[in-house]
Design a protein around this motif. Sequence first.
Motif, PDB file in Angstrom:
ATOM      1  N   UNK A   1       0.914  -1.248  -0.099  1.00 15.43           N
ATOM      2  CA  UNK A   1      -0.204   0.240  -0.051  1.00 15.43           C
ATOM      3  C   UNK A   1       0.760   1.165   0.020  1.00 15.43           C
ATOM      4  N   UNK A   2       0.887   2.130  -0.898  1.00 17.86           N
ATOM      5  CA  UNK A   2       1.386   3.411  -1.118  1.00 17.86           C
ATOM      6  C   UNK A   2       3.127   3.066  -0.970  1.00 17.86           C
ATOM      7  N   UNK A   3       3.457   1.953  -1.818  1.00 20.66           N
ATOM      8  CA  UNK A   3       4.652   1.710  -1.827  1.00 20.66           C
ATOM      9  C   UNK A   3       5.241   1.318  -0.683  1.00 20.66           C
ATOM     10  N   UNK A   4       4.702   0.902   0.304  1.00 15.55           N
ATOM     11  CA  UNK A   4       5.189  -0.076   1.640  1.00 15.55           C
ATOM     12  C   UNK A   4       4.415  -1.368   1.744  1.00 15.55           C
ATOM     13  N   UNK A   5       5.330  -2.504   2.156  1.00 16.11           N
ATOM     14  CA  UNK A   5       4.956  -3.633   1.962  1.00 16.11           C
ATOM     15  C   UNK A   5       4.503  -4.103   3.710  1.00 16.11           C
ATOM     16  N   UNK A   6       3.340  -4.929   3.549  1.00 12.42           N
ATOM     17  CA  UNK A   6       2.843  -5.468   4.834  1.00 12.42           C
ATOM     18  C   UNK A   6       2.994  -6.886   4.862  1.00 12.42           C
ATOM     19  N   UNK A   7       3.425  -7.401   5.954  1.00 13.58           N
ATOM     20  CA  UNK A   7       3.312  -9.136   5.836  1.00 13.58           C
ATOM     21  C   UNK A   7       2.530  -9.690   7.079  1.00 13.58           C
ATOM     22  N   UNK A   8       1.447  -9.914   6.781  1.00  9.28           N
ATOM     23  CA  UNK A   8       0.579 -10.385   7.949  1.00  9.28           C
ATOM     24  C   UNK A   8       1.049 -11.841   8.226  1.00  9.28           C
ATOM     25  N   UNK A   9       0.726 -12.313   9.580  1.00  9.41           N
ATOM     26  CA  UNK A   9       1.423 -13.456  10.054  1.00  9.41           C
ATOM     27  C   UNK A   9       0.704 -13.601  11.576  1.00  9.41           C
ATOM     28  N   UNK A  10       0.843 -14.819  11.862  1.00 10.03           N
ATOM     29  CA  UNK A  10       0.155 -15.285  13.131  1.00 10.03           C
ATOM     30  C   UNK A  10       1.016 -14.580  14.247  1.00 10.03           C
ATOM     31  N   UNK A  11       0.542 -13.831  15.323  1.00  5.61           N
ATOM     32  CA  UNK A  11       1.177 -13.150  16.360  1.00  5.61           C
ATOM     33  C   UNK A  11       0.605 -13.273  17.772  1.00  5.61           C
ATOM     34  N   UNK A  12       0.926 -14.568  18.266  1.00  5.13           N
ATOM     35  CA  UNK A  12      -0.018 -14.998  19.592  1.00  5.13           C
ATOM     36  C   UNK A  12       0.274 -14.131  20.638  1.00  5.13           C
ATOM     37  N   UNK A  13       1.609 -13.480  20.805  1.00  5.50           N
ATOM     38  CA  UNK A  13       1.995 -12.488  21.709  1.00  5.50           C
ATOM     39  C   UNK A  13       1.821 -11.118  21.409  1.00  5.50           C
ATOM     40  N   UNK A  14       1.096 -10.677  20.222  1.00  3.76           N
ATOM     41  CA  UNK A  14       1.003  -9.412  19.951  1.00  3.76           C
ATOM     42  C   UNK A  14       0.465  -8.605  21.192  1.00  3.76           C
ATOM     43  N   UNK A  15       1.105  -7.530  21.476  1.00  2.00           N
ATOM     44  CA  UNK A  15       0.625  -6.604  22.529  1.00  2.00           C
ATOM     45  C   UNK A  15       1.202  -5.394  22.347  1.00  2.00           C
ATOM     46  N   UNK A  16       0.648  -4.380  21.764  1.00  2.00           N
ATOM     47  CA  UNK A  16       1.171  -3.147  21.518  1.00  2.00           C
ATOM     48  C   UNK A  16       0.329  -1.871  21.832  1.00  2.00           C
TER      49      UNK A  16
END
Length: 265
Positions: free
Chosen positions: A51-66
Amino acid sequence: MTGRIAKILMAAAMMSLLAACAGGARPGGGRMPVVTDPAPIVSGTMRPYQIRGRWYHPEEQPNYDETGLASWYGAQFNGRPTATGERFDMNALTAAHKTLPLPGLVEVTNTANGRSIVVRVNDRGPFVDNRIIDLSRGSAEALGLLERGVGEVRVRYLGRAPRLGSAQPVQYAATVSPAPPAPRPQQAPESAAYWIQAGAFSDRNAARRVADRLGDRATVDVANRGDSPLYRVLVGPWPDPNAAETARQAVVARGYADALLISAR
């Protein structure tokens, strides 16, 4: 008579639909949904994208806390397909995230007022620097972010979302700790022994809004009468604990992670 039967069947169907989640303990205390009928992850949403020249990489993130900034989106996108193919309902508890699995559940906490809700992540975004989540209008309202537009939140990934639930009405998370099991409410009939306490509030209007959204079986009961009354939202009654527990799980699935089963005897 036919109309009454249809109404009862419709209510039963709604409770069955919402019972896809049940309560489970979490390390920090309290309860959070445990999905017993998980929706499959939409495979197409897990591919890297640009998106708009930037790459995003979806993945499993069981410990995601932000912790970061949240924004919200509403009428402009209402009714349009989300990344999962579900229709966007601006009044439901949903959200968009750039890389978490879809559909999934996250706990979102407004760091300014302590309000927490569980939302269904079914879309991608926001593609704005320093924003970590894009909330539906309903989610923003529940968290107290509607007027501000942008606010700091903590986002914690809970896991897979249930198969159903993308279009549930807005529900408010309790902003005060639920009261302990209390004496029988005055409204309880002799044959009904069990109630669900969805939440307890210091503000009568907040409790009334929650009761209205939980339907005809929800009432507001005043506890600790005196200088500091506590307004409890009660759902029921049910004649036996098994039926009441099924209903409690449905209330949990609608965003009330601390819902309690109480006896009116």
